[in-house]
Design an enzyme around this catalytic site. Sequence first.
Site, short mmCIF file in Angstrom:
data_model
loop_
_atom_site.label_atom_id
_atom_site.label_comp_id
_atom_site.label_asym_id
_atom_site.label_seq_id
_atom_site.Cartn_x
_atom_site.Cartn_y
_atom_site.Cartn_z
N VAL A 16 17.64 3.99 95.55
CA VAL A 16 17.50 3.47 94.68
C VAL A 16 15.83 3.48 94.78
O VAL A 16 15.42 4.00 95.36
CB VAL A 16 17.46 1.80 94.84
CG1 VAL A 16 16.21 1.29 93.70
CG2 VAL A 16 18.60 1.36 95.51
N SER A 21 9.21 -2.74 94.61
CA SER A 21 8.59 -3.32 93.31
C SER A 21 9.61 -4.26 92.50
O SER A 21 10.50 -3.51 92.37
CB SER A 21 7.57 -3.17 92.46
OG SER A 21 6.23 -3.76 92.29
N LEU A 43 6.96 6.04 94.44
CA LEU A 43 6.13 6.83 94.93
C LEU A 43 4.89 6.40 95.22
O LEU A 43 3.96 6.91 96.17
CB LEU A 43 5.25 6.31 93.60
CG LEU A 43 3.48 7.52 93.32
CD1 LEU A 43 4.15 8.96 92.74
CD2 LEU A 43 3.42 6.91 92.09
N VAL A 76 9.17 10.94 91.14
CA VAL A 76 10.30 11.50 90.77
C VAL A 76 10.11 12.70 89.36
O VAL A 76 10.81 12.65 88.44
CB VAL A 76 11.24 10.32 90.20
CG1 VAL A 76 11.54 9.18 91.38
CG2 VAL A 76 11.00 9.01 89.27
N TYR A 169 6.44 4.37 75.23
CA TYR A 169 7.44 3.69 76.67
C TYR A 169 9.10 3.42 75.75
O TYR A 169 9.62 3.75 76.16
CB TYR A 169 6.88 2.10 77.16
CG TYR A 169 7.63 1.43 77.99
CD1 TYR A 169 8.00 1.60 78.95
CD2 TYR A 169 7.77 0.37 77.29
CE1 TYR A 169 8.66 1.05 80.52
CE2 TYR A 169 9.09 -0.18 78.59
CZ TYR A 169 9.35 -0.17 78.86
OH TYR A 169 10.31 -0.84 80.61
N SER A 172 10.66 6.95 75.79
CA SER A 172 11.40 6.99 76.96
C SER A 172 11.96 6.16 77.13
O SER A 172 13.20 6.96 78.15
CB SER A 172 10.00 6.57 77.70
OG SER A 172 10.06 5.34 78.71
N THR A 204 7.91 -9.89 86.50
CA THR A 204 8.04 -8.77 87.99
C THR A 204 6.05 -8.28 87.58
O THR A 204 5.39 -8.59 86.94
CB THR A 204 8.87 -7.21 87.80
OG1 THR A 204 8.18 -6.43 86.26
CG2 THR A 204 9.60 -7.44 87.49
N1 NAD Z 1 9.86 -6.08 83.70
C1 NAD Z 1 10.93 -5.49 82.54
O1 NAD Z 1 10.05 -6.71 81.95
C2 NAD Z 1 10.99 -5.08 82.57
C3 NAD Z 1 12.10 -4.40 81.35
C4 NAD Z 1 12.61 -4.34 81.37
C5 NAD Z 1 12.70 -2.61 81.68
N2 NAD Z 1 11.94 -2.53 82.10
C6 NAD Z 1 12.06 -1.25 83.61
O2 NAD Z 1 12.60 -1.72 85.30
C7 NAD Z 1 11.99 -0.48 85.92
C8 NAD Z 1 11.48 -1.57 87.00
O3 NAD Z 1 10.53 -2.20 86.42
P1 NAD Z 1 9.52 -3.22 86.87
O4 NAD Z 1 9.22 -4.77 86.29
O5 NAD Z 1 9.71 -3.68 88.81
O6 NAD Z 1 8.39 -2.84 87.12
P2 NAD Z 1 7.22 -2.95 88.43
O7 NAD Z 1 6.23 -1.97 88.09
O8 NAD Z 1 7.26 -3.49 89.42
O9 NAD Z 1 7.58 -1.52 88.90
C9 NAD Z 1 8.58 0.16 89.43
C10 NAD Z 1 8.11 0.76 90.55
O10 NAD Z 1 8.50 1.93 89.72
C11 NAD Z 1 7.32 2.37 91.27
N3 NAD Z 1 6.82 4.39 90.39
C12 NAD Z 1 6.57 4.01 88.86
N4 NAD Z 1 5.86 5.51 88.70
C13 NAD Z 1 7.31 6.41 89.77
C14 NAD Z 1 7.63 7.45 90.06
N5 NAD Z 1 6.71 8.44 89.23
N6 NAD Z 1 7.30 8.26 91.14
C15 NAD Z 1 8.72 6.93 91.96
N7 NAD Z 1 8.89 5.52 91.97
C16 NAD Z 1 7.16 5.63 90.32
C17 NAD Z 1 6.37 2.46 91.03
O11 NAD Z 1 5.13 2.38 92.38
C18 NAD Z 1 6.63 0.43 91.25
O12 NAD Z 1 6.96 0.86 93.06
C19 NAD Z 1 11.57 0.71 85.26
O13 NAD Z 1 11.96 1.18 84.67
C20 NAD Z 1 11.04 -0.64 83.66
O14 NAD Z 1 10.62 0.44 82.75
C21 NAD Z 1 11.06 -3.39 82.94
#
Ligand code: NAD
Length: 261
Positions: A16, A21, A43, A76, A169, A172, A204
């Site tokens: 994962v 987070s 990260l 990543v 975003y 992507s 989150t």
């Molecule tokens: N929260 C939302 O509403 C939402 C909605 C749609 C999609 N998403 C997607 O879900 C995924 C998780 O989001 P989240 O809300 O849990 O965000 P978050 O910010 O809580 O967690 C993201 C995690 O990714 C890690 N990260 C960032 N850059 C990195 C890298 N280069 N290499 C490795 N790890 C890295 C961060 O350190 C963090 O722990 C993301 O891809 C986000 O785009 C989130």
Amino acid sequence: MATQLPRRLGSALALVTGAGSGIGRAVSVRLAREGAAVAACDLDGAAAQETVRLLGGPGSKERAPGGNHAAFQADVSEARTARRLLEQVQACFSRPPSVVVSCAGITRDEFLLHMSEDDWDKVIAVNLKGIFLVTQAAAQALVSSGCRGSIINISSIVGKVGNMGQTNYSASKAGVIGLTQTAARELARHGIRCNSVLPGFIATPMTQKVPQKVLDKVTRMIPMGHLGDPEDVADVVAFLASEDSGYITGASVEVTGGLFM
Ligand SMILES: NC(=O)c1ccc[n+]([C@@H]2O[C@H](COP(=O)([O-])OP(=O)(O)OC[C@H]3O[C@@H](n4cnc5c(N)ncnc54)[C@H](O)[C@@H]3O)[C@@H](O)[C@H]2O)c1
């Protein structure tokens, strides 16, 4: 007496990313509860270790092949690092991950008229290239060892419908859908399924950065009337990781409370 969920992922090793987070952490907890060993990558290495600590269970250790789970620090978006991550995971667990969930993601929001090239590049590098690198390295490891697998990439509903201030975003996340569908076509013959999950607005740290005024407006648009929890996304990931979804590949599953249906 409380009924126990059947442990659907008993022999799986799950990698994962973004596991330190939000959604990635909830996914790690859920997959571990289903019986999977979890390689939690972030990260932020300390955050990944904290996730491993939360997974608990007998034998859980931070970095021990004898334990159930292990934490890995990796960016990543860097090709060498992503390849090394897969090597480290295989060295630690003596097998490639059969479940790969890419949750690592970032936002750098700005209106199109003002967005810097740097904000564009950074978001594409982590959210899209990062998923390409992890998916490719994981698929190569699975194919060369003849193992079946399930790859799950976290996209977003805004990859389908766009969102103000998020050209980088949403591009992507649209890219993640196309990448995952193409990987699904190419990898099906190897017994590897690839699906994407499109969360709506989930509570989150990522959405904590969104102004309350905007969140209130979005919430009014959600038919179910509230933001999702990371566990709502983890439930769907657990299904896609398991053989319960054995005939599903190339799908994009929306987890939005009905937003933009
Ligand atoms: N929260 C939302 O509403 C939402 C909605 C749609 C999609 N998403 C997607 O879900 C995924 C998780 O989001 P989240 O809300 O849990 O965000 P978050 O910010 O809580 O967690 C993201 C995690 O990714 C890690 N990260 C960032 N850059 C990195 C890298 N280069 N290499 C490795 N790890 C890295 C961060 O350190 C963090 O722990 C993301 O891809 C986000 O785009 C989130």
